[in-house]
Design an enzyme around this catalytic site. Structure first.
Site, mmCIF file in Angstrom:
data_model
loop_
_atom_site.group_PDB
_atom_site.id
_atom_site.type_symbol
_atom_site.label_atom_id
_atom_site.label_comp_id
_atom_site.label_asym_id
_atom_site.label_seq_id
_atom_site.Cartn_x
_atom_site.Cartn_y
_atom_site.Cartn_z
ATOM 1 N N GLY A 101 0.823 -1.220 0.000
ATOM 2 C CA GLY A 101 0.000 0.000 0.000
ATOM 3 C C GLY A 101 0.847 1.257 0.000
ATOM 4 N NE ARG A 104 8.754 6.013 0.092
ATOM 5 C CZ ARG A 104 10.016 6.103 -0.213
ATOM 6 N NH1 ARG A 104 10.739 7.063 0.311
ATOM 7 N NH2 ARG A 104 10.576 5.239 -1.029
ATOM 8 C CE LYS A 123 8.355 7.426 -3.805
ATOM 9 N NZ LYS A 123 8.759 6.728 -5.037
ATOM 10 N NE ARG A 186 4.777 8.837 -7.241
ATOM 11 C CZ ARG A 186 5.020 7.537 -7.073
ATOM 12 N NH1 ARG A 186 6.120 6.998 -7.563
ATOM 13 N NH2 ARG A 186 4.147 6.768 -6.430
ATOM 14 N NE ARG A 193 0.952 1.770 -6.758
ATOM 15 C CZ ARG A 193 2.142 2.310 -6.642
ATOM 16 N NH1 ARG A 193 3.203 1.537 -6.617
ATOM 17 N NH2 ARG A 193 2.286 3.606 -6.506
ATOM 18 C CG ASP A 262 5.150 -3.498 -4.833
ATOM 19 O OD1 ASP A 262 5.753 -4.540 -5.141
ATOM 20 O OD2 ASP A 262 5.682 -2.586 -4.201
ATOM 21 C CG ASN A 263 7.645 -0.857 -7.357
ATOM 22 O OD1 ASN A 263 6.859 -0.255 -6.629
ATOM 23 N ND2 ASN A 263 8.840 -1.236 -6.941
HETATM 24 P P1 AMP Z 1 9.031 0.446 -3.180
HETATM 25 O O1 AMP Z 1 9.425 -0.922 -3.619
HETATM 26 O O2 AMP Z 1 10.144 1.340 -2.788
HETATM 27 O O3 AMP Z 1 8.168 1.094 -4.218
HETATM 28 O O4 AMP Z 1 8.149 0.322 -1.833
HETATM 29 C C1 AMP Z 1 7.596 -0.868 -1.334
HETATM 30 C C2 AMP Z 1 6.615 -0.567 -0.221
HETATM 31 O O5 AMP Z 1 7.274 0.049 0.876
HETATM 32 C C3 AMP Z 1 5.476 0.365 -0.586
HETATM 33 O O6 AMP Z 1 4.341 -0.053 0.108
HETATM 34 C C4 AMP Z 1 5.951 1.704 -0.072
HETATM 35 O O7 AMP Z 1 4.905 2.589 0.195
HETATM 36 C C5 AMP Z 1 6.668 1.302 1.191
HETATM 37 N N1 AMP Z 1 7.706 2.254 1.623
HETATM 38 C C6 AMP Z 1 8.916 2.447 1.063
HETATM 39 N N2 AMP Z 1 9.604 3.376 1.744
HETATM 40 C C7 AMP Z 1 8.821 3.792 2.769
HETATM 41 C C8 AMP Z 1 8.960 4.737 3.838
HETATM 42 N N3 AMP Z 1 10.076 5.450 4.006
HETATM 43 N N4 AMP Z 1 7.919 4.883 4.687
HETATM 44 C C9 AMP Z 1 6.801 4.167 4.548
HETATM 45 N N5 AMP Z 1 6.607 3.269 3.581
HETATM 46 C C10 AMP Z 1 7.597 3.071 2.691
HETATM 47 MG MG MG Z 2 6.649 1.019 -4.930
#
Ligand code: AMP
Ligand code: MG
Length: 502
Positions: A101, A104, A123, A186, A193, A262-263
């Protein structure tokens, strides 16, 4: 999402009068959590993208206003916005990760524009119920990387989410070292996704799965509504878009670094810029993400991984499609067809071949072998190739290209095959060179260039950041003032590593 050129945009809006119409917020409450961002103390504008602002039909003077900075820091809410964080799940590095989810990211809402809906998302403006162990923040470093790459990809004509602006602050954030917090805003027609669908499938929530599919089809693929199986038709369309995106990434030498489901954008956009990279010295096995020890997301594997991800999406959609064979078919046939077609077409264009024909893939794979064996700079190679005459004029004329290849004999052999191929077409050199320059960028966001902008920005100097941004708006044009950005990594950048830390 590339800059739409269909409708002339009227630049009249102030941020406060953006016409919101928040369709995602109208989905049932368990699709998201409504909340207020934490905001950012004492924010300042780091950089803004006028091109992205134009997509929102914002008055070009908007970023200079203090209110703009306060809104983009998450300190002030806009009338008409319904702020929320969305839930999704996903596969990370090939393993089911469960619920993730927007940990951030805060969706401010969706704006109606002449070219369709556009969501605005902050973000780094604080924690959400999906933050898990994270602090809800983003650092200036990663925000700069996301901003620059979003706008650079758009200028390259590669589908991507966009970046409107970065606001910075002195608020401390702990990563490997102490850094400062920033918010990158953004834009995208939708941030849905693959993992958004996986979420409902994994939780056995067929009604929500159907609602989300209907939402995406009605908004973005209305022509599929009448298909025998709209869900299968959507999967086929997502497969085609994803294939087209992979062909573009491979052709330009872009590596995403974290191709977790998720990306992966349901619209086929480049999404969630983290430890991405552009190929410098060509290595088909290059891993741009320091955290990716197994090389799951290496350059060579990207098209396979995207296909694997589509299967994860396909399995999530199975309750709607009903038939496993139909699901596989929707992916496999469309993905292979579009990827192969687009990749060969893009590579032929890079080689100056006007009309691709049977057998060109052989010339292309020989070239990849040559670049790989010699670790030649990927971007420079194609740009230099464009300058060579079609008829051989000896080693001196070929020197700028031969200098990039250690094995001169192999280089000459490949050049001979390339020239042989060009002889089959009667395009004059000047015309071909112009066409090649229009598809072979001179400037890409190499890691060392982003790093230079980041180091200066951390000292409070944004001039380099702005210079890089300006340069990458016109990646195919000769820009004498930007000559230094057309170079391979300097010695100081040899050991640069990027990881998931952001
Ligand atoms: P990412 O692969 O970096 O796109 O992120 C994977 C998951 O981790 C997603 O649910 C993001 O929202 C969460 N996430 C990454 N960095 C943070 C952060 N600093 N604080 C809270 N959630 C994060
Ligand atoms: Mg992500």
């Amino acid at each position: 999402m590339t800059a739409p050129d269909t409708q002339p945009l009227e630049r009249r809006h102030r941020l406060e009068d953006l016409p919101f119409d928040n369709s995602f917020a109208r989905l049932p409450p368990h699709f998201h959590t409504r909340l207020a961002p934490w905001g950012l103390p004492d924010p300042h504008l780091v950089i803004a993208s006028d091109e992205a602002a134009a997509l929102l039909e914002l008055d070009p003077r908007e970023p200079a206003r203090g209110e703009f900075v306060e809104v983009l820091a998450g300190n002030t809410a806009l009338r008409g916005s319904e702020i929320l964080a969305a839930v999704y799940s996903g596969h990370q590095f090939g393993h089911w990760a469960g619920q993730l989810g927007d940990g951030r990211a805060h969706l401010l809402g969706e704006v109606r524009t002449a070219n369709g809906p556009l969501e605005i998302q902050l973000k780094g403006a604080g924690r959400t119920p999906y933050s898990r162990m994270g602090d809800g923040r983003a650092v200036l470093r990663s925000s700069i990387r996301e901003f620059l790459c979003s706008e650079a990809m758009a200028a390259l004509g590669i589908p991507t989410t966009r970046a409107l602006a970065i606001v910075g602050s002195s608020h401390p954030v702990q990563r490997e070292e102490r850094e400062t917090a920033a918010v990158c805003t953004r834009l995208a027609p939708s941030f849905v996704r693959f993992g958004s669908f996986e979420h409902w499938a994994a939780n056995d929530r067929g009604d929500e799965l159907r609602l989300l599919a209907d939402y995406v089809i009605d908004r973005f693929f209305p022509q599929l509504r009448e298909a025998a199986s709209p869900a299968a038709a959507m999967l086929a369309e997502v497969s085609r878009r994803t294939a087209a995106l992979m062909a573009r990434w491979q052709a330009v030498g872009f590596m995403h670094g974290v191709m977790n489901t998720d990306n992966m954008s349901i619209l086929g956009l480049t999404l969630d810029y983290g430890p991405f990279g552009f190929m410098d010295a060509f290595d088909a096995n290059h891993i741009c993400n320091h955290t990716d020890h197994g090389g799951r997301y290496s350059y060579r594997r990207q098209p396979h991984v995207a296909h694997w991800n589509l299967h994860a999406l396909g399995h999530a959609l199975l309750p709607l499609i009903g038939d496993e064979a139909a699901m596989q078919e929707a992916i496999d046939r469309n993905y292979a067809e579009v990827y192969n077609r687009d990749f060969v077409a893009l590579m032929c264009a890079k080689l100056g071949i006007a009309a691709p024909r049977e057998g060109d893939d052989e010339l292309i794979s020989q070239l990849y072998g040559l670049l790989d064996a010699n670790r030649s700079d990927y971007t420079l190679f194609f740009r230099q190739l464009g300058r060579l005459p079609a008829s051989p004029q000896g080693p001196t004329a070929d020197a700028p290209l031969r200098d990039l290849i250690i094995d001169r004999e192999a280089c000459d052999a490949w050049l001979a095959a390339w020239r042989e191929r060009l002889r089959g077409e009667s395009r004059p050199d000047g015309e071909r060179q112009q066409a090649m320059n229009a598809v072979n960028p001179k400037y890409v966001l190499r890691n060392w260039i982003a790093e230079g902008a980041i180091r200066a920005a951390r000292e409070g100097d944004y001039d380099e950041l702005r210079a890089v941004h300006e340069c990458l708006k016109r990646p195919f044009d000769e820009q004498p003032a930007c000559e230094r950005f057309a170079a391979p990594p300097p010695d100081w950048a040899a050991g640069l590593e990027v990881s998931c830390s952001s």
